[in-house]
Design a protein around this motif. Structure first.
Motif, PDB file in Angstrom:
ATOM      1  N   ALA A 157     -52.906  37.396-108.010  1.00 37.65           N
ATOM      2  CA  ALA A 157     -54.166  36.734-107.627  1.00 37.65           C
ATOM      3  C   ALA A 157     -54.126  36.425-106.141  1.00 37.65           C
ATOM      4  CB  ALA A 157     -54.329  35.439-108.421  1.00 37.65           C
ATOM      5  N   ASN A 158     -55.237  35.933-105.604  1.00 34.07           N
ATOM      6  CA  ASN A 158     -55.235  35.402-104.250  1.00 34.07           C
ATOM      7  C   ASN A 158     -54.652  33.994-104.285  1.00 34.07           C
ATOM      8  OD1 ASN A 158     -56.666  37.403-102.513  1.00 34.07           O
ATOM      9  ND2 ASN A 158     -58.206  37.154-104.103  1.00 34.07           N
ATOM     10  N   ARG A 159     -53.826  33.692-103.306  1.00 29.82           N
ATOM     11  CA  ARG A 159     -53.295  32.335-103.181  1.00 29.82           C
ATOM     12  C   ARG A 159     -53.676  31.805-101.803  1.00 29.82           C
ATOM     13  NH1 ARG A 159     -47.670  30.577-104.707  1.00 29.82           N
ATOM     14  NH2 ARG A 159     -48.853  28.933-105.737  1.00 29.82           N
ATOM     15  N   ARG A 160     -53.512  30.501-101.625  1.00 24.80           N
ATOM     16  CA  ARG A 160     -53.898  29.923-100.342  1.00 24.80           C
ATOM     17  C   ARG A 160     -52.702  29.333 -99.609  1.00 24.80           C
ATOM     18  NH1 ARG A 160     -58.474  25.345 -99.244  1.00 24.80           N
ATOM     19  NH2 ARG A 160     -56.743  24.010 -99.867  1.00 24.80           N
ATOM     20  N   MET A 161     -52.710  29.489 -98.298  1.00 29.66           N
ATOM     21  CA  MET A 161     -51.712  28.820 -97.461  1.00 29.66           C
ATOM     22  C   MET A 161     -52.431  28.262 -96.239  1.00 29.66           C
ATOM     23  SD  MET A 161     -49.683  32.122 -95.948  1.00 29.66           S
ATOM     24  CE  MET A 161     -50.564  33.544 -95.310  1.00 29.66           C
ATOM     25  N   TYR A 162     -51.782  27.320 -95.556  1.00 32.42           N
ATOM     26  CA  TYR A 162     -52.294  26.819 -94.291  1.00 32.42           C
ATOM     27  C   TYR A 162     -51.474  27.461 -93.176  1.00 32.42           C
ATOM     28  CZ  TYR A 162     -55.027  22.914 -96.339  1.00 32.42           C
ATOM     29  OH  TYR A 162     -55.939  22.135 -97.001  1.00 32.42           O
ATOM     30  N   VAL A 163     -52.147  27.820 -92.093  1.00 33.46           N
ATOM     31  CA  VAL A 163     -51.460  28.406 -90.946  1.00 33.46           C
ATOM     32  C   VAL A 163     -51.849  27.634 -89.687  1.00 33.46           C
ATOM     33  CG1 VAL A 163     -51.113  30.477 -89.550  1.00 33.46           C
ATOM     34  CG2 VAL A 163     -51.402  30.690 -92.036  1.00 33.46           C
ATOM     35  N   TYR A 164     -50.855  27.102 -89.018  1.00 32.94           N
ATOM     36  CA  TYR A 164     -51.053  26.441 -87.720  1.00 32.94           C
ATOM     37  C   TYR A 164     -50.732  27.445 -86.628  1.00 32.94           C
ATOM     38  CZ  TYR A 164     -49.686  23.610 -83.630  1.00 32.94           C
ATOM     39  OH  TYR A 164     -49.542  23.099 -82.368  1.00 32.94           O
ATOM     40  N   THR A 165     -51.699  27.681 -85.743  1.00 37.56           N
ATOM     41  CA  THR A 165     -51.436  28.504 -84.557  1.00 37.56           C
ATOM     42  C   THR A 165     -51.481  27.577 -83.344  1.00 37.56           C
ATOM     43  OG1 THR A 165     -53.791  29.098 -84.660  1.00 37.56           O
ATOM     44  CG2 THR A 165     -52.222  30.750 -85.400  1.00 37.56           C
ATOM     45  N   PRO A 166     -50.508  27.711 -82.440  1.00 31.74           N
ATOM     46  CA  PRO A 166     -50.421  26.754 -81.332  1.00 31.74           C
ATOM     47  C   PRO A 166     -51.519  26.973 -80.309  1.00 31.74           C
ATOM     48  CG  PRO A 166     -48.807  28.494 -81.037  1.00 31.74           C
ATOM     49  CD  PRO A 166     -49.458  28.735 -82.375  1.00 31.74           C
ATOM     50  N   TYR A 167     -51.761  25.962 -79.498  1.00 32.68           N
ATOM     51  CA  TYR A 167     -52.719  26.056 -78.398  1.00 32.68           C
ATOM     52  C   TYR A 167     -52.444  27.324 -77.591  1.00 32.68           C
ATOM     53  CZ  TYR A 167     -54.950  25.111 -73.926  1.00 32.68           C
ATOM     54  OH  TYR A 167     -55.713  25.202 -72.794  1.00 32.68           O
ATOM     55  N   GLY A 168     -53.503  28.051 -77.293  1.00 31.76           N
ATOM     56  CA  GLY A 168     -53.366  29.241 -76.458  1.00 31.76           C
ATOM     57  C   GLY A 168     -53.156  30.524 -77.219  1.00 31.76           C
ATOM     58  N   TYR A 169     -52.905  30.432 -78.519  1.00 33.66           N
ATOM     59  CA  TYR A 169     -52.602  31.628 -79.310  1.00 33.66           C
ATOM     60  C   TYR A 169     -53.664  32.718 -79.157  1.00 33.66           C
ATOM     61  CZ  TYR A 169     -52.278  34.714 -83.333  1.00 33.66           C
ATOM     62  OH  TYR A 169     -52.225  35.830 -84.133  1.00 33.66           O
ATOM     63  N   GLU A 170     -54.947  32.325 -79.220  1.00 32.56           N
ATOM     64  CA  GLU A 170     -56.036  33.302 -79.280  1.00 32.56           C
ATOM     65  C   GLU A 170     -56.120  34.167 -78.021  1.00 32.56           C
ATOM     66  OE1 GLU A 170     -56.316  30.074 -79.797  1.00 32.56           O
ATOM     67  OE2 GLU A 170     -57.034  29.807 -81.855  1.00 32.56           O
ATOM     68  N   THR A 171     -55.718  33.602 -76.880  1.00 29.24           N
ATOM     69  CA  THR A 171     -55.948  34.326 -75.625  1.00 29.24           C
ATOM     70  C   THR A 171     -54.671  34.718 -74.884  1.00 29.24           C
ATOM     71  OG1 THR A 171     -56.173  32.185 -74.525  1.00 29.24           O
ATOM     72  CG2 THR A 171     -58.205  33.252 -75.215  1.00 29.24           C
ATOM     73  N   SER A 172     -53.506  34.256 -75.347  1.00 30.73           N
ATOM     74  CA  SER A 172     -52.284  34.461 -74.542  1.00 30.73           C
ATOM     75  C   SER A 172     -51.807  35.911 -74.559  1.00 30.73           C
ATOM     76  CB  SER A 172     -51.159  33.570 -75.067  1.00 30.73           C
ATOM     77  OG  SER A 172     -50.686  34.073 -76.307  1.00 30.73           O
ATOM     78  N   GLY A 173     -52.129  36.636 -75.625  1.00 32.08           N
ATOM     79  CA  GLY A 173     -51.598  37.988 -75.753  1.00 32.08           C
ATOM     80  C   GLY A 173     -50.123  38.027 -76.133  1.00 32.08           C
ATOM     81  N   LYS A 174     -49.488  36.855 -76.189  1.00 30.78           N
ATOM     82  CA  LYS A 174     -48.049  36.797 -76.508  1.00 30.78           C
ATOM     83  C   LYS A 174     -47.785  36.906 -78.008  1.00 30.78           C
ATOM     84  CE  LYS A 174     -46.811  33.634 -72.742  1.00 30.78           C
ATOM     85  NZ  LYS A 174     -46.601  32.208 -72.471  1.00 30.78           N
ATOM     86  N   LYS A 175     -46.536  37.243 -78.344  1.00 32.23           N
ATOM     87  CA  LYS A 175     -46.094  37.192 -79.738  1.00 32.23           C
ATOM     88  C   LYS A 175     -45.303  35.902 -79.965  1.00 32.23           C
ATOM     89  CE  LYS A 175     -46.102  42.135 -80.499  1.00 32.23           C
ATOM     90  NZ  LYS A 175     -45.347  43.320 -80.934  1.00 32.23           N
ATOM     91  N   TYR A 176     -45.440  35.338 -81.145  1.00 35.53           N
ATOM     92  CA  TYR A 176     -44.873  34.014 -81.425  1.00 35.53           C
ATOM     93  C   TYR A 176     -43.839  34.060 -82.556  1.00 35.53           C
ATOM     94  CZ  TYR A 176     -48.695  32.144 -78.613  1.00 35.53           C
ATOM     95  OH  TYR A 176     -49.544  31.857 -77.584  1.00 35.53           O
ATOM     96  N   PRO A 177     -42.873  33.125 -82.506  1.00 36.73           N
ATOM     97  CA  PRO A 177     -41.993  32.951 -83.670  1.00 36.73           C
ATOM     98  C   PRO A 177     -42.731  32.207 -84.789  1.00 36.73           C
ATOM     99  CG  PRO A 177     -41.455  31.339 -81.970  1.00 36.73           C
ATOM    100  CD  PRO A 177     -42.543  32.216 -81.402  1.00 36.73           C
ATOM    101  N   VAL A 178     -42.219  32.313 -86.008  1.00 35.56           N
ATOM    102  CA  VAL A 178     -42.904  31.721 -87.163  1.00 35.56           C
ATOM    103  C   VAL A 178     -41.960  30.809 -87.942  1.00 35.56           C
ATOM    104  CG1 VAL A 178     -44.256  32.154 -89.241  1.00 35.56           C
ATOM    105  CG2 VAL A 178     -44.291  33.822 -87.370  1.00 35.56           C
ATOM    106  N   PHE A 179     -42.466  29.617 -88.212  1.00 36.29           N
ATOM    107  CA  PHE A 179     -41.735  28.602 -88.970  1.00 36.29           C
ATOM    108  C   PHE A 179     -42.404  28.485 -90.347  1.00 36.29           C
ATOM    109  CE2 PHE A 179     -40.808  23.695 -88.931  1.00 36.29           C
ATOM    110  CZ  PHE A 179     -39.876  23.861 -89.925  1.00 36.29           C
ATOM    111  N   TYR A 180     -41.707  28.881 -91.394  1.00 38.38           N
ATOM    112  CA  TYR A 180     -42.208  28.750 -92.766  1.00 38.38           C
ATOM    113  C   TYR A 180     -41.745  27.398 -93.297  1.00 38.38           C
ATOM    114  CZ  TYR A 180     -43.218  33.684 -92.242  1.00 38.38           C
ATOM    115  OH  TYR A 180     -43.722  34.877 -91.795  1.00 38.38           O
ATOM    116  N   LEU A 181     -42.711  26.540 -93.644  1.00 32.04           N
ATOM    117  CA  LEU A 181     -42.431  25.122 -93.925  1.00 32.04           C
ATOM    118  C   LEU A 181     -42.955  24.782 -95.320  1.00 32.04           C
ATOM    119  CD1 LEU A 181     -41.447  22.382 -92.819  1.00 32.04           C
ATOM    120  CD2 LEU A 181     -43.678  22.114 -91.700  1.00 32.04           C
ATOM    121  N   GLN A 182     -42.029  24.417 -96.206  1.00 34.20           N
ATOM    122  CA  GLN A 182     -42.367  24.290 -97.624  1.00 34.20           C
ATOM    123  C   GLN A 182     -42.423  22.840 -98.094  1.00 34.20           C
ATOM    124  OE1 GLN A 182     -40.213  28.469 -98.892  1.00 34.20           O
ATOM    125  NE2 GLN A 182     -38.960  26.678 -98.630  1.00 34.20           N
TER     126      GLN A 182
END
Lengths: 390, 390
Positions: A157-182
């Motif tokens: 099925a489809n499930r839901r998660m929340y995703v926090y993207t840091p300030y600047g994500y949309e325009t920085s063009g950079k790649k980011y590390p990811v913290f999976y927090l349970q």
């Protein structure tokens, strides 16, 4: 004046003010330098009590035995049916509270700030100060929180998660590390952002240069949910994890760990601009989420360089040497263990620490926290986020 | 069994179950084919009432005069202090309700589904059926809702908006049209997604091929807020719009329209993959948001090809010919007017329609709706979204 009065009607239409035209709205809670005053209007009530985790603890009887817990206090009727109670010398922190009116528990109608902890909704209040400053909204450079539905073949099925993207994500063009927090048992994808203040803590730490900009992914790890229970529609039940609750699969994380590795991580790495390597992945969780962290890293030791186990460790039936050896063999950059001595998971934590010691594995043991509560986990996040991806 | 019981403690830790160990949780609301049963536990209560917009209307006295409104009904104590009321022949729709226990209004503790309308929080229940099917969660191909803070020089601070991106946005590589959707007076950026069910309506319409995939931007248009009032910290006050409340600037949309055009649209067009042209921009709003739609399109007639004015029109002090002429001159593809005859804004709407007629401007007049309520605006969104960007 006519123009203004027409506009006044327009501006307030739809707010329910017509329905609730009555006595003036109370100020509650009222926060002062070292006190908080709570108010509630109930002209016909016989007894109004305040419940809150800022109140002094007393022994409380429950069906599980007697525990020390914050004891309710009686509010006093001060005038016109308004009941009031002032708590003095309130330490800076994040607190939950409710009222009990003639034995019925209710929310403070003057306070729109509330959180849901599993099935319980309470009001919240933050006393500002050094301990709680990271829990307040950052003034600028704030990230974005997204509620994301993703396809989960592991759950069918489809499930839901929340995703926090840091300030600047949309325009920085950079790649980011990811913290999976349970989250923990009884929680859901909402918990770390509401009870855990994860967005505010990350916004503040990143803005202050104390943590590196990172994406934080908060899955729903509950065995019987596809999304948090405040989402309206009944979701398919039983879920794969409910079905095999007595099986070995369930006790090794079952569908959740499979879903994290096969559904969530690939989704995040194909839908967000992220660094797709072990040194740019962190996994942490509290309580049940800590168990899942142990299970996931034992089974997939090449996925995460940063590991955090909060308020959890090994139950007596597990073999720490067996489960930690793959992590040691694969290598890692950080192993963070966060649990206080008054936490009921402390014995499990001691077994985890002994396993790490026995194997000569480096770790950070953060035990300057209290019991098995969100206060502990907020503080752990403040400690853990700054040492990730460095 | 020992393993299971340890896990049970872990799974339920943090849920507050220890604190509320007591009688079993009630099922409320219980939805059946054509009835809904509400339940509330209050062994010592003298009178428990149910308030809900599904209840028959009766004349109700208020300080503004006597209005027909849904009248509360008394619930009956059925057993063990559990009060109950069953509403029969409930038409499919989205409904709000609360309880009143010995004159104190409260939420249903058995129902986690609630919405906030300005300062009022109520529970909600959806009776499934043809009218309400689009309000239910889509089964698949669901979009993402993001809570976005953006810099607003017009307000001198960061403000918050909600952004809905349709299913597939992250990976399609396509550019999307943008629908700017404004709440009414007393509302905020949360309103269209909670009371308005905008995500569910859009997900369903797009999945069914009835609406084109679009981004929906829901700003905070309240003059005294930078974000919805359930965000914890007090925000800077007074805001620019509060300061000039009696000025002409205020009455032509003031800082809000400036912020929409100078802050929000440039932010969206630089942070999202969107088509940056008039034919890919829509602007609509309800009540106060309808006024802002009129003001914005009069002042910036070259920005939007799709215009929606819901439950609003011209107040007697405005000149429809003067304000509509720029829109006619610039040209547009759709002018949607949605207001029912029982809406108190209907006279204003008639002035808008007459202005459009006098100028020979084409429009869609959708009046098959009721009063100045969210029921009207949900239905309007169902009608409007499918005709945008076509």
């Amino acid at each position: 004046m006519k123009k203004l009065s027409i506009l006044a009607v327009i501006l307030f239409a739809g707010t329910g003010l017509f329905a609730q035209f009555g006595p003036p709205r109370l100020v509650s809670p009222e926060i002062k330098a070292d006190s908080i005053t709570f108010r509630f209007r109930a002209p016909k009530a016989i007894k109004v009590e305040l419940n809150g985790d800022f109140l002094p603890k007393k022994p409380m009887k429950t069906n599980f035995g007697t525990f020390d817990a914050p004891a309710p206090v009686e509010m006093k009727e001060v005038k016109d049916g308004v009941w009031e109670y002032t708590v003095h010398n309130v330490a800076p922190d994040f607190y939950s509270y409710t009222f009990t009116v003639d034995n019925i528990r209710m929310l403070d109608p003057s306070n729109l700030q509330m959180v849901r902890d599993g099935q319980n909704v309470t009001n919240i209040v933050i006393m500002p100060g050094e301990k709680s400053n990271l829990y307040l909204e950052a003034k600028e450079k704030k990230g974005t929180l997204s509620k994301v539905w993703y396809p989960s073949p592991a759950f069918g099925a489809n499930r839901r998660m929340y995703v926090y993207t840091p300030y600047g994500y949309e325009t920085s063009g950079k790649k980011y590390p990811v913290f999976y927090l349970q989250h923990g048992g009884g929680g859901d994808e909402d918990a770390w952002t509401s009870l855990g203040r994860a967005c505010q803590i990350l916004d503040n730490l990143i803005a202050q240069g104390k943590a590196v900009p990172m994406i934080v992914v908060m899955p729903n790890a509950s065995p019987n949910q596809l999304a948090s229970p405040d989402v309206l529609d009944p979701l398919p039940s039983p879920s794969p994890m409910q079905q095999d609750r007595t099986s070995e699969a369930f006790h090794s994380g079952g569908a959740y760990v499979k879903g994290l590795v096969e559904d969530i991580i690939p989704y995040v790495e194909s839908h967000y601009r992220v660094i797709k390597s072990k040194e740019a992945r962190a996994l942490a969780g509290l309580s049940m989420g800590g168990i899942y962290t142990l299970y996931t890293t034992a089974k997939y030791p090449n996925l995460f360089d940063y590991i955090g186990v909060l308020s959890m460790g090994f139950t007596p039936d597990r073999d720490p040497i067996k489960e930690l050896t793959p992590v040691k063999t694969a290598g890692y950059k950080l192993y963070f263990v966060g649990c206080g001595e008054s936490d009921f998971a402390y014995d499990n934590t001691k077994r985890l620490l002994k396993g790490l010691d026995d194997l000569g594995m480096k770790y950070t043991n953060f035990d300057k926290v209290g019991g098995h509560t969100w206060d502990t986990w907020r503080v752990c996040l403040k400690e853990l986020a700054p040492v990730l991806f460095k």
